[in-house]
Design a protein around this motif. Structure first.
Motif, PDB file in Angstrom:
ATOM      1  N   LEU A  44      16.292  57.865 -18.506  1.00 57.77           N
ATOM      2  CA  LEU A  44      15.835  57.254 -18.082  1.00 57.77           C
ATOM      3  C   LEU A  44      16.858  56.489 -18.239  1.00 57.77           C
ATOM      4  CD1 LEU A  44      11.808  56.830 -17.681  1.00 57.77           C
ATOM      5  CD2 LEU A  44      13.421  58.152 -16.452  1.00 57.77           C
ATOM      6  N   PRO A  45      17.519  55.981 -17.044  1.00 62.45           N
ATOM      7  CA  PRO A  45      19.111  55.193 -17.057  1.00 62.45           C
ATOM      8  C   PRO A  45      18.782  53.994 -17.363  1.00 62.45           C
ATOM      9  CG  PRO A  45      18.424  55.471 -14.949  1.00 62.45           C
ATOM     10  CD  PRO A  45      17.174  56.180 -14.679  1.00 62.45           C
ATOM     11  N   GLY A  46      17.307  53.208 -17.149  1.00 62.71           N
ATOM     12  CA  GLY A  46      17.072  51.948 -17.807  1.00 62.71           C
ATOM     13  C   GLY A  46      16.204  51.778 -18.663  1.00 62.71           C
TER      14      GLY A  46
ATOM     15  N   THR B  55      11.590  66.319  -7.358  1.00 63.12           N
ATOM     16  CA  THR B  55      10.122  65.692  -7.375  1.00 63.12           C
ATOM     17  C   THR B  55       9.474  66.587  -7.921  1.00 63.12           C
ATOM     18  OG1 THR B  55       9.388  67.496  -5.898  1.00 63.12           O
ATOM     19  CG2 THR B  55      10.826  65.310  -4.440  1.00 63.12           C
ATOM     20  N   VAL B  56       9.151  67.112  -8.649  1.00 61.04           N
ATOM     21  CA  VAL B  56       8.047  68.353  -8.914  1.00 61.04           C
ATOM     22  C   VAL B  56       8.346  68.025 -10.669  1.00 61.04           C
ATOM     23  CG1 VAL B  56       7.314  70.402  -9.311  1.00 61.04           C
ATOM     24  CG2 VAL B  56       8.743  70.446  -7.740  1.00 61.04           C
ATOM     25  N   GLN B  57       8.976  67.381 -11.161  1.00 60.59           N
ATOM     26  CA  GLN B  57       9.113  67.282 -12.735  1.00 60.59           C
ATOM     27  C   GLN B  57       8.215  66.002 -12.929  1.00 60.59           C
ATOM     28  OE1 GLN B  57      12.791  66.183 -14.043  1.00 60.59           O
ATOM     29  NE2 GLN B  57      14.418  66.044 -11.652  1.00 60.59           N
ATOM     30  N   PHE B  58       8.593  64.832 -11.806  1.00 58.93           N
ATOM     31  CA  PHE B  58       7.583  63.666 -11.803  1.00 58.93           C
ATOM     32  C   PHE B  58       6.841  63.830 -11.679  1.00 58.93           C
ATOM     33  CE2 PHE B  58      11.635  62.450 -12.484  1.00 58.93           C
ATOM     34  CZ  PHE B  58      11.687  61.205 -12.277  1.00 58.93           C
TER      35      PHE B  58
ATOM     36  N   HIS C 233      17.347  55.406  -8.407  1.00 62.83           N
ATOM     37  CA  HIS C 233      17.866  55.909  -9.294  1.00 62.83           C
ATOM     38  C   HIS C 233      17.574  56.996 -10.384  1.00 62.83           C
ATOM     39  CE1 HIS C 233      20.185  52.529  -9.764  1.00 62.83           C
ATOM     40  NE2 HIS C 233      19.437  51.916  -8.917  1.00 62.83           N
ATOM     41  N   TRP C 234      15.910  56.886 -10.101  1.00 60.64           N
ATOM     42  CA  TRP C 234      14.919  58.503 -10.735  1.00 60.64           C
ATOM     43  C   TRP C 234      15.685  59.621 -10.383  1.00 60.64           C
ATOM     44  CZ3 TRP C 234      10.258  55.732 -12.220  1.00 60.64           C
ATOM     45  CH2 TRP C 234      10.318  54.896 -12.597  1.00 60.64           C
ATOM     46  N   GLN C 235      16.456  59.503  -8.571  1.00 53.55           N
ATOM     47  CA  GLN C 235      16.118  61.079  -8.405  1.00 53.55           C
ATOM     48  C   GLN C 235      16.658  61.611  -8.923  1.00 53.55           C
ATOM     49  OE1 GLN C 235      17.542  60.213  -4.154  1.00 53.55           O
ATOM     50  NE2 GLN C 235      18.526  62.417  -4.259  1.00 53.55           N
ATOM     51  N   ARG C 236      17.463  61.442  -9.842  1.00 49.43           N
ATOM     52  CA  ARG C 236      19.181  62.133 -10.201  1.00 49.43           C
ATOM     53  C   ARG C 236      18.941  62.291 -11.666  1.00 49.43           C
ATOM     54  NH1 ARG C 236      21.553  58.596  -7.280  1.00 49.43           N
ATOM     55  NH2 ARG C 236      21.965  56.338  -8.996  1.00 49.43           N
ATOM     56  N   VAL C 237      17.499  62.384 -12.320  1.00 51.66           N
ATOM     57  CA  VAL C 237      17.755  62.081 -13.825  1.00 51.66           C
ATOM     58  C   VAL C 237      16.662  63.886 -13.721  1.00 51.66           C
ATOM     59  CG1 VAL C 237      15.730  61.715 -15.651  1.00 51.66           C
ATOM     60  CG2 VAL C 237      16.753  59.982 -14.052  1.00 51.66           C
ATOM     61  N   ARG C 238      17.011  64.144 -14.293  1.00 48.95           N
ATOM     62  CA  ARG C 238      16.151  65.837 -15.292  1.00 48.95           C
ATOM     63  C   ARG C 238      15.064  65.608 -16.779  1.00 48.95           C
ATOM     64  NH1 ARG C 238      20.708  69.524 -16.534  1.00 48.95           N
ATOM     65  NH2 ARG C 238      19.074  71.269 -16.156  1.00 48.95           N
TER      66      ARG C 238
ATOM     67  N   ARG D  23      15.244  73.972 -20.612  1.00 50.31           N
ATOM     68  CA  ARG D  23      15.844  72.728 -20.001  1.00 50.31           C
ATOM     69  C   ARG D  23      15.721  71.843 -19.619  1.00 50.31           C
ATOM     70  NH1 ARG D  23      16.690  73.539 -14.206  1.00 50.31           N
ATOM     71  NH2 ARG D  23      16.289  75.315 -13.551  1.00 50.31           N
ATOM     72  N   ALA D  24      16.296  70.496 -19.575  1.00 52.09           N
ATOM     73  CA  ALA D  24      15.433  70.145 -18.667  1.00 52.09           C
ATOM     74  C   ALA D  24      15.866  69.888 -17.065  1.00 52.09           C
ATOM     75  CB  ALA D  24      16.431  68.637 -18.914  1.00 52.09           C
ATOM     76  N   GLY D  25      14.746  69.011 -17.183  1.00 54.47           N
ATOM     77  CA  GLY D  25      14.377  69.405 -15.660  1.00 54.47           C
ATOM     78  C   GLY D  25      13.880  70.360 -14.617  1.00 54.47           C
ATOM     79  N   ARG D  26      13.323  71.476 -15.981  1.00 54.90           N
ATOM     80  CA  ARG D  26      12.089  72.265 -15.253  1.00 54.90           C
ATOM     81  C   ARG D  26      11.163  71.679 -15.663  1.00 54.90           C
ATOM     82  NH1 ARG D  26      12.849  78.093 -16.667  1.00 54.90           N
ATOM     83  NH2 ARG D  26      10.653  78.836 -15.658  1.00 54.90           N
ATOM     84  N   PRO D  27      10.118  71.636 -14.245  1.00 53.87           N
ATOM     85  CA  PRO D  27       8.938  71.457 -14.298  1.00 53.87           C
ATOM     86  C   PRO D  27       7.528  72.115 -15.089  1.00 53.87           C
ATOM     87  CG  PRO D  27       8.980  72.610 -11.963  1.00 53.87           C
ATOM     88  CD  PRO D  27      10.594  72.565 -12.876  1.00 53.87           C
ATOM     89  N   LEU D  28       6.901  71.004 -15.756  1.00 52.74           N
ATOM     90  CA  LEU D  28       5.695  72.100 -16.342  1.00 52.74           C
ATOM     91  C   LEU D  28       4.521  72.800 -14.975  1.00 52.74           C
ATOM     92  CD1 LEU D  28       4.075  69.154 -18.522  1.00 52.74           C
ATOM     93  CD2 LEU D  28       5.882  71.109 -19.464  1.00 52.74           C
TER      94      LEU D  28
END
Length: 995
Positions: free
Chosen positions: A72-74, A155-158, A218-223, A834-839
């Motif tokens: 996370l960027p923050g 959106t799915v990963q969140f 900012h979070w939409q670019r997070v994986r 890989r990062a960003g792959r949802p559960l």
């Protein structure tokens, strides 16, 4: 933010309830049919968010916080906001017709304000397509796309955190089905905009109150890595469970005179959830650390392997995987706990889990863990609060409540989480002054009990099954992952697991590596190839360079320490030997009971104690019967796994009393004055610190034979008979005259496979002697690693004449291992993606609600269920009692069949558990046995207050001849007595048994 035990919902801003008005306040989340009370959805969302914040601040270990913060960027601030926001929005799917229609009166209130919906009968089975977790996931995804312009894939990963908060993330097919039925999310027609507005208002309010509106762009670019998604899901599950407890969060009118913060603070005080361990890196030399942490014998010095383990743990670039290979009796357990303390301090882990092969070894380890915990220094927790003084502990196996140290903790920690008086005096909720003055109070916390929550305790000892099930697709797997993600994991006896179990272990290690969980692996006899597999499995998520691990398969030296830190090459250390040394002479012994008896009579002519280890229980019983006829009943003791729990515990205690180490005050064990023989199965291989003058062993894989040799001349003694002052191991269980190669007995071949037995025999060939003065001795510990590496290596071993037999046995061995790996793969968790792959689909096609059940344990062990029963005695008139020989006044207690037995009698029955042998593992026999046992179900014992016996299978034994108890089950005759344990007979012939 957190402020003195109270959650402030915003930075001085309004709470969630203050941001909402109108129709949204009629949406319900909880309903009590008994009282007709209810809880608004917004209230439960606010409670859940508040609890999540408290869990983050007061309970979640630092390493898990850092894991979430990493992408996370923050950083840490973003991580806390994300966790609280996920908890706030997890139940938004209840604001849908599919959920709200279930209670007519509450649905009518919503209809009255424009939230129209059909009745439950009109919706019918279609409701199943819209469980509120999945509905909430889709609503959050839609909201992120429409309100913030997120790409749908991002959106799915969140949102999957909401989708999986009831234990199973949704599958792709479920999402597709619900997409085709939008009427389950919003009723079509005039009320559809009202539904949409209510759902949007709830999500908008959560974004504003919990401070994420400005962060979402900012979070939409997070994986988000999958491990982050898992721990967030698990944290939401825990927060939801706590916030759903009506004793802590009672239903009440919306207005509250002292505000939401008082409601949450009262609940948190009532929960008294212990905080995480937070140690500092111990100062001083290894010797100083060990002197303060462990009860060392007078004059004892830290051993080189222990000193090197401490040095390595301090010097590694970051905590990772450490493999400690050292001889039996070198203090590996103490080294592992010392390393765990350093790893926890450096990584931020908040506890320790110790995994052992069996329930017996786990129960033996638990008091040692408690003793270590009592000696740890204070760790900086706020000791003005109950949770600041306490450390939660768990013994994690199905017989835990029968372990006396753990039972004491259960009794001490038993308190009902009573309804919280939110208007009362806070002082009434403070702990009493009569608390223990130790650095921390050890508690088996009431809320952290049960299969789902138990492992969330900070410190736990359990069977390896508990860890392996972190690789099993099962319901609420995320909770198990959160439990391990916050701990240092210690895996003892790593050599004791077969290909099936190792398939799960390797996958679990890959996930632990992805979580950055420090792991300590212990073994006395670990093949080099297995060492490399463990290291590569752990580092697999962070390193693709397999060549860097080739050195591990080639490493020499013993003892040997291997360290693997993320992103670095493996490090190897070879500490000096401690100086403890035993030379063992090997001899062949024909597999004939008269030969065995004659040899023991000659060897024990001047006194002494011999250990005879057989590979099957039936061989144990056969040998014991023959030796008793020669030496007398009192001169022969039997030990194996087919005893009642209490009987086996008594056997182990008696063996330690007779053959164990000196007591803490230096008092020697009460060894038999004359000759004595213990005939045992594999239970004598591990975790029993016993010492014998002579060993007779069935041929077994060389690593296990070396373990058995570790029971020879283990303690320094000056009273050994002259003939037995040289350590000797007589190897039997083999037809030495067979051609083209010696042939192990059938029971040994069934247990271990012929290939490993022949390889072991081949590497031991140079060490055999026809007389005690010939041959090459086996030197312990120097020869342990060379013998194991040669036996498990790929180079040909043994005489050329054996080649064809060995090759055929190898083909069968490899086919069996392939079948094991394939069978284990059926329900094994996938690798870390890989990062960003949802559960989504994470545990599809899983085993369901397995956990600590027969089916769950069987899945991670050998694919076959073992049947466990509770044994009682049935008199001739049909009345029942506890078995008559139990000590401590527990034998012969009456067991009424028309009422619940007394707590004492019920506990005695629960302590009389017996695991039936492999005969009852085959599906046809297993099903027949269960059917027959269920016919004897006592309805009165199924009452809720009879928790010791409810749901258990009862085996009633009748009095039989010669003091035996007996019965018939599924075509087998069962005979039991406390001296020999269980015999299984069919059609008049005894069958080979397990160890």
């Amino acid at each position: 933010m957190f402020n003195g035990g109270v959650i402030e919902e915003g930075a001085g801003g309004p709470g969630l309830g203050e941001c909402l008005a109108g129709a949204v306040r009629t949406v319900w989340a909880k309903h009590d049919r008994a009282t007709d009370g209810w809880l608004p959805l917004w209230r439960h969302m606010a409670d859940s968010a508040a609890v999540a914040g408290l869990l983050w601040d007061r309970w979640l270990p630092r390493n898990v916080q850092a894991l979430v913060a990493g992408p996370l960027p923050g950083g840490m601030e973003d991580a806390r906001r994300l966790a609280v926001w996920c908890a706030a929005g997890h139940d938004v799917g209840k604001a849908t017709p599919a959920f709200a229609c279930q209670v007519d009166a509450l649905a009518d209130r919503m209809r009255a304000v424009g939230l129209d919906m059909p009745g439950p009968k009109q919706v019918g089975d279609d409701r199943r397509m819209a469980p509120h977790g999945l509905a909430g996931q889709l609503l959050i995804q839609e909201w992120l796309v429409e309100r913030f312009g997120w790409p749908e894939r991002a959106t799915v990963q969140f949102a999957v955190v909401a989708g999986g908060h009831h234990g199973v993330p949704p599958g792709h097919g479920q999402i597709l089905d619900l997409d085709h039925h939008p009427e389950l999310l919003r009723t079509p027609g005039p009320s559809e905009p009202v539904w949409r507005r209510v759902q949007t208002e709830l999500l908008d309010a959560c974004a504003d109150v919990y401070g994420v509106r400005d962060r979402l762009p900012h979070w939409q670019r997070v994986r988000l890595p999958q491990p982050v998604q898992v721990v967030l899901t698990a944290l939401v599950v825990v927060a939801d469970w706590i916030a759903s407890n009506p004793d802590l969060f009672p239903y009440f009118p919306e207005e509250h005179p002292r505000g939401d913060a008082a409601r949450v603070a009262a609940a948190w005080r009532g929960l008294r959830l212990p905080g995480p361990w937070s140690p500092a890196v111990p100062a001083g030399t290894a010797g100083e650390v060990f002197a303060t942490r462990f009860d060392l014998p007078p004059g004892a010095r830290v051993r080189p392997v222990q000193e090197e383990a401490v040095r390595l743990a301090r010097s590694m670039l970051a905590p990772g995987l450490m493999v400690i290979e050292a001889p039996m009796g070198e203090g590996k357990t103490e080294a592992a706990l010392a390393v765990a303390e350093i790893f926890a301090a450096r990584s931020g882990a908040g506890g320790v889990f110790v995994a052992l092969p069996t329930m017996a070894t786990g129960s033996a380890m638990f008091p040692r863990l408690l003793d270590w915990l009592d000696r740890l220094p204070p760790d900086g927790l706020d000791d003005t609060t109950p949770e600041g003084r306490e450390r939660s502990v768990l013994l994690a196996h199905s017989k835990a409540a029968l372990n006396e140290p753990y039972a004491d903790l259960l009794r001490a920690g038993r308190h009902t989480i009573a309804a919280v008086d939110q208007f009362g005096d806070e002082d009434q909720l403070r702990p009493s002054d009569d608390v223990r003055s130790a650095p921390a109070e050890l508690v088996a916390h009431q809320w952290l009990r049960g299969r789902k929550k138990g492992l969330l305790a900070s410190f736990a000892v359990g069977t390896i099954d508990q860890l392996l099930m972190a690789g099993l697709k099962s319901r609420h797997l995320a909770l198990r992952h959160l439990a391990f993600a916050g701990k240092v994991v210690v895996i003892d006896e790593a050599h004791a697991y077969d290909a099936w179990m190792n398939t799960y272990l390797d996958r679990v290690l890959a996930w632990l590596g992805a979580y950055r969980v420090p792991v300590v692996v212990l073994s006395a006899t670990l093949p080099a190839a297995r060492r490399r597999e463990l290291a590569q499995a752990y580092a697999g998520g962070t390193r693709d360079d397999a060549e860097g691990y080739a050195v591990l398969a080639e490493a020499g030296g013993y003892p040997l320490l291997t360290a693997v830190a993320p992103g670095t090459d493996p490090e190897i250390a070879v500490p000096a030997a401690s100086g403890r040394r035993t030379e063992v002479r090997l001899e062949r012994l024909d597999d004939d009971l008269d030969v065995l008896a004659d040899r023991l009579e000659a060897e024990l002519a001047g006194g002494g104690c011999a250990l005879v280890v057989r590979n099957t229980v039936d061989r144990v019983l056969e040998a014991a019967e023959h030796l008793r006829a020669r030496f007398g009943e009192k001169a022969v003791t039997v030990a194996h796994a087919r005893f009642l729990d209490l009987d086996r515990a008594g056997k182990d205690a008696r063996l330690l009393e007779l053959f164990g180490p000196p007591g803490e005050d230096g008092t020697p064990p009460q060894r038999p004055q004359r000759r004595h023989i213990v005939v045992a199965s594999q239970v004598a291989e591990q975790s029993l610190d016993v010492d014998f003058d002579l060993l007779v062993s069935d041929l077994c894989p060389v690593d296990l034979l070396l373990q058995r040799m570790g029971r020879l001349h283990r303690h320094r003694r000056s009273d050994r008979p002259a003939r037995l002052r040289a350590a000797r191991c007589l190897v039997t269980g083999v037809d030495w005259t067979a051609t083209p190669a010696p042939l192990p007995v059938s029971g040994s071949r069934r247990v271990y496979g012929e290939y490993l037995l022949l390889r072991s025999l081949a590497v031991l060939e140079p060490h055999f002697a026809d007389t005690p003065d010939a041959g090459v001795v086996v030197r312990l510990p120097e020869d342990i690693s060379p013998l194991v590496q040669r036996a498990y290596g790929s180079e040909p071993q043994g005489p050329a004449a054996w080649a064809e037999a060995v090759a055929e046995a190898r083909r069968a061995h490899e086919a069996h291992r392939a079948r094991q790996r394939h069978g284990a793969d059926v329900f094994r968790l996938d690798r870390v993606r890989r990062a960003g792959r949802p559960l989504v689909g994470w545990i599809d096609a899983g085993v369901g609600d397995a956990d600590d059940t027969r089916a769950g344990r069987a899945q991670v062990r050998d694919g076959q269920e073992s049947l466990e029963v509770l044994v009682v005695r049935r008199r001739a008139d049909g009345t029942l009692t506890t078995v008559p020989w139990l000590g401590q006044g527990l034998g012969g207690l009456e067991l009424p069949t028309d009422a619940v037995p007394s707590p004492r009698a019920a506990r005695a029955v629960a302590a009389s558990g017996l695991r039936l042998p492999y005969h009852f593992s085959y599906p046809r026999v297993l099903n027949r046995a269960i059917e027959e046992l269920e016919e004897w179900c006592v309805p009165a014992w199924q009452a809720k207050e009879c928790h010791w016996l409810a749901g258990e299978l009862i085996l009633a034994l009748d009095d039989g001849p010669g003091g035996d108890c007996q019965t018939r089950l599924a075509g087998f005759q069962l005979r039991y007595n406390p001296h020999d344990g269980l015999r299984v007979i069919r059609d008049g012939t005894e069958r080979q048994g397990d160890g």
